[in-house]
Scaffold this motif. Structure first.
Motif, mmCIF file in Angstrom:
data_model
loop_
_atom_site.group_PDB
_atom_site.id
_atom_site.type_symbol
_atom_site.label_atom_id
_atom_site.label_comp_id
_atom_site.label_asym_id
_atom_site.label_seq_id
_atom_site.Cartn_x
_atom_site.Cartn_y
_atom_site.Cartn_z
ATOM 1 N N LEU A 108 0.819 -1.215 0.000
ATOM 2 C CA LEU A 108 0.000 0.000 0.000
ATOM 3 C C LEU A 108 0.853 1.266 0.000
ATOM 4 O O LEU A 108 0.526 2.240 -0.669
ATOM 5 N N CYS A 109 1.963 1.257 0.706
ATOM 6 C CA CYS A 109 2.835 2.438 0.728
ATOM 7 C C CYS A 109 3.456 2.678 -0.643
ATOM 8 O O CYS A 109 3.619 3.820 -1.068
ATOM 9 N N VAL A 110 3.781 1.601 -1.342
ATOM 10 C CA VAL A 110 4.357 1.711 -2.685
ATOM 11 C C VAL A 110 3.358 2.364 -3.623
ATOM 12 O O VAL A 110 3.688 3.281 -4.380
ATOM 13 N N LYS A 111 2.118 1.917 -3.565
ATOM 14 C CA LYS A 111 1.069 2.449 -4.438
ATOM 15 C C LYS A 111 0.657 3.859 -4.043
ATOM 16 O O LYS A 111 0.311 4.672 -4.899
ATOM 17 N N ASP A 112 0.685 4.167 -2.757
ATOM 18 C CA ASP A 112 0.174 5.443 -2.253
ATOM 19 C C ASP A 112 1.178 6.587 -2.359
ATOM 20 O O ASP A 112 0.781 7.738 -2.491
ATOM 21 N N CYS A 113 2.451 6.292 -2.333
ATOM 22 C CA CYS A 113 3.473 7.348 -2.294
ATOM 23 C C CYS A 113 3.534 8.096 -3.624
ATOM 24 O O CYS A 113 3.872 7.503 -4.658
ATOM 25 N N PRO A 114 3.238 9.403 -3.615
ATOM 26 C CA PRO A 114 3.267 10.164 -4.863
ATOM 27 C C PRO A 114 4.681 10.403 -5.390
ATOM 28 O O PRO A 114 4.870 10.740 -6.546
ATOM 29 N N MET A 115 5.683 10.190 -4.538
ATOM 30 C CA MET A 115 7.072 10.459 -4.920
ATOM 31 C C MET A 115 7.871 9.187 -5.216
ATOM 32 O O MET A 115 9.076 9.238 -5.403
ATOM 33 N N ARG A 116 7.204 8.048 -5.216
ATOM 34 C CA ARG A 116 7.824 6.751 -5.530
ATOM 35 C C ARG A 116 9.047 6.454 -4.662
ATOM 36 O O ARG A 116 10.093 6.041 -5.146
ATOM 37 N N VAL A 117 8.888 6.682 -3.376
ATOM 38 C CA VAL A 117 9.980 6.461 -2.430
ATOM 39 C C VAL A 117 10.219 4.968 -2.191
ATOM 40 O O VAL A 117 11.349 4.544 -2.016
#
Length: 81
Positions: free
Chosen positions: A16-25
């Motif tokens: 979910l963090c991968v998909k949600d992060c707008p900066m592709r961190v």
């Protein structure tokens, strides 16, 4: 700079963090999320809020300084500046 850590024993690899992060961190490596581009983090904490395992920790984020900026906007600004 914002310091990001992921607790590998807590992370369930949901992505979910991968998909949600707008900066592709983040990227998933195996079954764990890894902050591969921490320098891109703008401190919006959307990844922290969406993580069901609460496996993410951010140091150096101050809520009064959080701003949401899309990665496309940052890339455009980098070309202009």
């Amino acid at each position: 700079m914002i310091e990001i850590s992921v607790d590998p024993s807590a992370c369930n690899g949901c992505g979910l963090c991968v998909k949600d992060c707008p900066m592709r961190v983040y990227e998933l490596r195996g079954d764990v999320s890894v902050p591969v581009r921490p320098e891109n983090c703008m401190g919006c904490l959307s990844c922290h809020e969406i993580c069901p395992a609460q496996a993410l920790e951010h140091r150096g984020v101050y809520p009064s300084k959080r701003h949401y900026v899309d990665l496309r906007v940052c890339e455009m600004l980098n070309r202009v500046i």
